[in-house]
Design an enzyme around this catalytic site. Sequence first.
Site, PDB file in Angstrom:
ATOM      1  N   HIS A  82     -38.134  -9.146 -13.223  1.00  0.00           N
ATOM      2  CA  HIS A  82     -36.659  -9.510 -13.440  1.00  0.00           C
ATOM      3  C   HIS A  82     -35.980  -8.229 -14.245  1.00  0.00           C
ATOM      4  O   HIS A  82     -36.694  -7.825 -15.232  1.00  0.00           O
ATOM      5  CB  HIS A  82     -36.355 -10.553 -14.284  1.00  0.00           C
ATOM      6  CG  HIS A  82     -36.820 -11.899 -13.718  1.00  0.00           C
ATOM      7  ND1 HIS A  82     -38.029 -12.297 -13.557  1.00  0.00           N
ATOM      8  CD2 HIS A  82     -35.942 -12.878 -12.902  1.00  0.00           C
ATOM      9  CE1 HIS A  82     -38.204 -13.369 -12.907  1.00  0.00           C
ATOM     10  NE2 HIS A  82     -37.033 -13.940 -12.674  1.00  0.00           N
ATOM     11  N   ASP A 110     -35.478  -9.583  -9.652  1.00  0.00           N
ATOM     12  CA  ASP A 110     -34.175 -10.751  -9.390  1.00  0.00           C
ATOM     13  C   ASP A 110     -33.408 -10.573 -10.696  1.00  0.00           C
ATOM     14  O   ASP A 110     -33.666 -10.062 -11.801  1.00  0.00           O
ATOM     15  CB  ASP A 110     -34.982 -12.067  -9.291  1.00  0.00           C
ATOM     16  CG  ASP A 110     -35.961 -12.161  -8.051  1.00  0.00           C
ATOM     17  OD1 ASP A 110     -36.085 -11.211  -7.228  1.00  0.00           O
ATOM     18  OD2 ASP A 110     -36.379 -13.312  -7.796  1.00  0.00           O
TER      19      ASP A 110
END
Length: 239
Positions: free
Chosen positions: A206, A64
């Site tokens: 991430h 993400d």
Amino acid sequence: MKMRWKVALFLAVFILDVLCMRAMYESYSKTKDTLFLPADAGGDAREDVKNQFSGSRQIALTFDDGPHSVYTPRLLDGLRQRGVHATFFLLGENVEGKEDIVKQMQEDGHLIGNHGYSHVQMSKESVNTACEQIEKNNEQIEKITGVRPQYLRPPYGAWTDELECTTNMTVVLWNKDTLDWKTQSSKKVVRNIIKHVEPGDVILMHDVYPTSVEAALEVIDILTKQGYSFVTVDELLID
């Protein structure tokens, strides 16, 4: 004399049994690669059958908040070297100026999803505002890749039924949170994943932290040796 004949007969039967078992194993080894496949099936198809036949375990690595100008290319390089595909949920405000990175994701065969335009909790926004966030990012990604995203991960995993009815996208959350943003320790992230991983996991990471990139590549190396394979979330959902 009779004893010698009995011993000889026993040895003959034993040798025949060994030869039969060996022939059966060789036949099994040859057919398991082509089971249910036509004679002209390609290498990829044969490999898929081998993985299924041997009980290969699939998991999906998802990233993400990117793309990041430094860490995302580093991750893409590592994934390419390992022949691994992942899923990237892009944050719209981070895409501008990094269009080449997004194009590289697509060329490398990764799945590109929508993470909203800015990192807001959509369930606290009005439906119109949330939809505008999603649509703005969809249009931006489609302009770069020529493909409209079909998968959405709302920031914080915050979602409502009302929003689902308006977006017509598949919402993808996760079942393993590495907390990489919190620890920013590659060792802790690796240990967390290796200790708790199970087949079918959707793992949240991430690509905006160097420690996360290091951890992801190390995890791939470790789990590949343990028989795991890495797929995009759409492949996991289809299976």
